[in-house]
Motif scaffolding. Structure first.
Motif, PDB file in Angstrom:
ATOM      1  N   THR A 152     -29.593  34.961   9.514  1.00  0.00           N
ATOM      2  CA  THR A 152     -28.578  33.976   9.921  1.00  0.00           C
ATOM      3  C   THR A 152     -27.440  34.607  10.696  1.00  0.00           C
ATOM      4  O   THR A 152     -26.661  33.898  11.334  1.00  0.00           O
ATOM      5  CB  THR A 152     -28.011  33.258   8.681  1.00  0.00           C
ATOM      6  OG1 THR A 152     -27.572  34.238   7.728  1.00  0.00           O
ATOM      7  CG2 THR A 152     -29.054  32.370   8.037  1.00  0.00           C
ATOM      8  N   GLU A 195     -37.521  40.800   6.193  1.00  0.00           N
ATOM      9  CA  GLU A 195     -38.041  39.963   5.116  1.00  0.00           C
ATOM     10  C   GLU A 195     -38.578  38.632   5.661  1.00  0.00           C
ATOM     11  O   GLU A 195     -39.618  38.134   5.202  1.00  0.00           O
ATOM     12  CB  GLU A 195     -36.941  39.697   4.094  1.00  0.00           C
ATOM     13  CG  GLU A 195     -36.507  40.943   3.327  1.00  0.00           C
ATOM     14  CD  GLU A 195     -35.272  40.709   2.468  1.00  0.00           C
ATOM     15  OE1 GLU A 195     -35.121  41.425   1.459  1.00  0.00           O
ATOM     16  OE2 GLU A 195     -34.458  39.822   2.816  1.00  0.00           O
ATOM     17  N   THR A 196     -37.875  38.093   6.656  1.00  0.00           N
ATOM     18  CA  THR A 196     -38.323  36.838   7.277  1.00  0.00           C
ATOM     19  C   THR A 196     -39.666  37.036   7.965  1.00  0.00           C
ATOM     20  O   THR A 196     -40.591  36.224   7.816  1.00  0.00           O
ATOM     21  CB  THR A 196     -37.277  36.341   8.292  1.00  0.00           C
ATOM     22  OG1 THR A 196     -36.025  36.174   7.637  1.00  0.00           O
ATOM     23  CG2 THR A 196     -37.707  35.027   8.916  1.00  0.00           C
ATOM     24  N   ASP A 238     -31.987  31.069   4.834  1.00  0.00           N
ATOM     25  CA  ASP A 238     -30.791  31.705   4.269  1.00  0.00           C
ATOM     26  C   ASP A 238     -31.180  32.835   3.316  1.00  0.00           C
ATOM     27  O   ASP A 238     -32.208  32.776   2.629  1.00  0.00           O
ATOM     28  CB  ASP A 238     -29.953  30.674   3.502  1.00  0.00           C
ATOM     29  CG  ASP A 238     -29.322  29.645   4.426  1.00  0.00           C
ATOM     30  OD1 ASP A 238     -29.201  29.933   5.640  1.00  0.00           O
ATOM     31  OD2 ASP A 238     -28.972  28.551   3.953  1.00  0.00           O
ATOM     32  N   ASN A 239     -30.315  33.857   3.305  1.00  0.00           N
ATOM     33  CA  ASN A 239     -30.421  34.961   2.334  1.00  0.00           C
ATOM     34  C   ASN A 239     -31.651  35.843   2.525  1.00  0.00           C
ATOM     35  O   ASN A 239     -32.038  36.568   1.604  1.00  0.00           O
ATOM     36  CB  ASN A 239     -30.400  34.424   0.891  1.00  0.00           C
ATOM     37  CG  ASN A 239     -29.155  33.618   0.592  1.00  0.00           C
ATOM     38  OD1 ASN A 239     -28.041  34.007   0.977  1.00  0.00           O
ATOM     39  ND2 ASN A 239     -29.316  32.481  -0.073  1.00  0.00           N
ATOM     40  N   LEU A 240     -32.263  35.779   3.707  1.00  0.00           N
ATOM     41  CA  LEU A 240     -33.359  36.698   4.021  1.00  0.00           C
ATOM     42  C   LEU A 240     -32.963  37.567   5.214  1.00  0.00           C
ATOM     43  O   LEU A 240     -32.389  37.080   6.195  1.00  0.00           O
ATOM     44  CB  LEU A 240     -34.641  35.946   4.353  1.00  0.00           C
ATOM     45  CG  LEU A 240     -35.427  35.307   3.206  1.00  0.00           C
ATOM     46  CD1 LEU A 240     -36.727  34.707   3.738  1.00  0.00           C
ATOM     47  CD2 LEU A 240     -35.725  36.325   2.108  1.00  0.00           C
ATOM     48  N   LYS A 241     -33.289  38.851   5.121  1.00  0.00           N
ATOM     49  CA  LYS A 241     -33.060  39.746   6.241  1.00  0.00           C
ATOM     50  C   LYS A 241     -34.162  39.547   7.292  1.00  0.00           C
ATOM     51  O   LYS A 241     -35.178  38.907   7.020  1.00  0.00           O
ATOM     52  CB  LYS A 241     -33.030  41.194   5.760  1.00  0.00           C
ATOM     53  CG  LYS A 241     -31.858  41.494   4.825  1.00  0.00           C
ATOM     54  CD  LYS A 241     -31.886  42.931   4.358  1.00  0.00           C
ATOM     55  CE  LYS A 241     -30.702  43.209   3.428  1.00  0.00           C
ATOM     56  NZ  LYS A 241     -30.701  44.615   2.940  1.00  0.00           N
ATOM     57  N   LYS A 293     -30.512  43.284   9.198  1.00  0.00           N
ATOM     58  CA  LYS A 293     -29.486  42.245   9.300  1.00  0.00           C
ATOM     59  C   LYS A 293     -29.973  40.970   8.627  1.00  0.00           C
ATOM     60  O   LYS A 293     -31.176  40.706   8.574  1.00  0.00           O
ATOM     61  CB  LYS A 293     -29.191  41.923  10.777  1.00  0.00           C
ATOM     62  CG  LYS A 293     -28.130  42.779  11.426  1.00  0.00           C
ATOM     63  CD  LYS A 293     -27.796  42.198  12.789  1.00  0.00           C
ATOM     64  CE  LYS A 293     -26.682  42.967  13.464  1.00  0.00           C
ATOM     65  NZ  LYS A 293     -26.328  42.333  14.776  1.00  0.00           N
ATOM     66  N   MET A 294     -29.017  40.165   8.161  1.00  0.00           N
ATOM     67  CA  MET A 294     -29.387  38.837   7.695  1.00  0.00           C
ATOM     68  C   MET A 294     -29.826  38.016   8.906  1.00  0.00           C
ATOM     69  O   MET A 294     -29.185  38.063   9.962  1.00  0.00           O
ATOM     70  CB  MET A 294     -28.212  38.163   7.001  1.00  0.00           C
ATOM     71  CG  MET A 294     -27.684  38.928   5.792  1.00  0.00           C
ATOM     72  SD  MET A 294     -28.946  39.203   4.514  1.00  0.00           S
ATOM     73  CE  MET A 294     -29.211  37.514   3.942  1.00  0.00           C
TER      74      MET A 294
END
Length: 298
Positions: free
Chosen positions: A127, A94-95, A88-91, A124-125
């Protein structure tokens, strides 16, 4: 050492039942191997033991010459499993970057976005991705460490046609650079086109091992297909010499036989009502079904 993976008399027992039964197998470095089998055949358990996620009840598993649980071995492998869990809360970028930092010599972020087809989704996120996009993200994470051995468990489920093409082109390029690929898939046409070796497991045991051509030629035989007239029945076709299986789709018939020359001569001699006749080699799916039926009926 030329072996990437070695299984020696590996058995895994769950609740008194053998999920894998005395499995011995070696996978060479630089090969693309498709591990096939019906649901519950033992494929996932086998892959889990190779990855060190589960330990065999007996026997030995070696990955890149060592114990799959060792950190030095884990740094050299990647795995794309069926369930992709995103944070959650990672683009997206970033992931991927987070996973890159788990490895000593990761691939560049830009390269991972390109080979997974996620360049436009990088901000994009994670999730918010669709199911197919999450599969592609799972591939980027599996490839993050530039692995020597890459495991792909049903990798293209949910992907569209364009994404599948990019994915398999990438896998072929990785194999061309000497990477070892082990995949499981229910899309047998994909296994046929990309794998240089097919291993079939049923009831936890190895039942076939060879190139796609060898598996098909030894098991599927050849197929005669035609459109049958109203007078043609299954009983009449079953009485023809050498018929091993009959498949109907409307009035379209497929006859399987190890000797199609003799069979086609018999069909013509009987003057059966048929048109649009074709003779072709059986596919990998035909061979797979025949292998599973043979071993299940024993």
């Amino acid at each position: 050492m030329t072996e990437a993976i070695q299984l020696e008399q590996v058995t895994k027992i769950y609740k008194g039942k053998k999920a894998v039964d005395s499995l011995t197998m070696t996978i060479e470095k630089g090969s693309v191997t498709a591990l096939l089998g019906p649901n519950g055949a033992g494929k996932t358990t086998t892959v889990s033991m190779i990855l060190g996620l589960h330990q065999p009840t007996s026997g030995r598993v070696r990955l890149l010459g060592g114990d799959p649980r060792e950190t030095r071995i884990r740094d050299r492998i990647g795995a794309m499993l069926q369930d992709v869990s995103v944070i959650d809360n990672l683009k997206v970028h970033e992931t991927i970057n987070l996973f890159r930092h788990y490895y000593e010599k990761p691939l560049a972020l830009e390269q991972l976005l390109r080979i997974s087809g996620l360049e436009e989704e990088k901000n994009k996120m994670a999730t918010a991705l669709s199911g197919g996009q999450q599969r592609r993200l799972g591939f980027a994470l599996a490839a993050a460490g530039d692995p020597e051995v890459l495991f792909l468990d049903e990798p293209t489920v949910g992907m569209d046609v364009t994404s599948r093409q990019l994915f398999w082109d990438t896998i072929r390029a990785m194999a061309g650079k000497g990477r070892t690929i082990v995949l499981t898939t229910h899309y047998l046409e994909e296994a046929d086109s990309v794998a240089d070796r097919i291993v079939v497991i049923n009831n936890g045991q190895l039942i076939a091992d060879g190139t796609p051509s060898e598996i098909k030629s030894e098991t599927a035989g050849r197929v005669i297909s035609f459109t049958a007239g109203a007078s043609v029945t299954s009983e009449a076709l079953a009485a023809m010499p050498g018929v091993t299986d009959i498949q109907w789709s409307g009035r379209k018939v497929r006859l399987f036989s190890g000797n199609t020359d003799r069979l086609i001569a018999a069909l013509i001699e009987k003057r059966l009502d048929m048109r649009d006749i074709e003779i072709q080699s059986g596919g990998l799916e035909d061979a797979f079904q025949a292998l599973v039926q043979q071993t299940t009926s024993k």
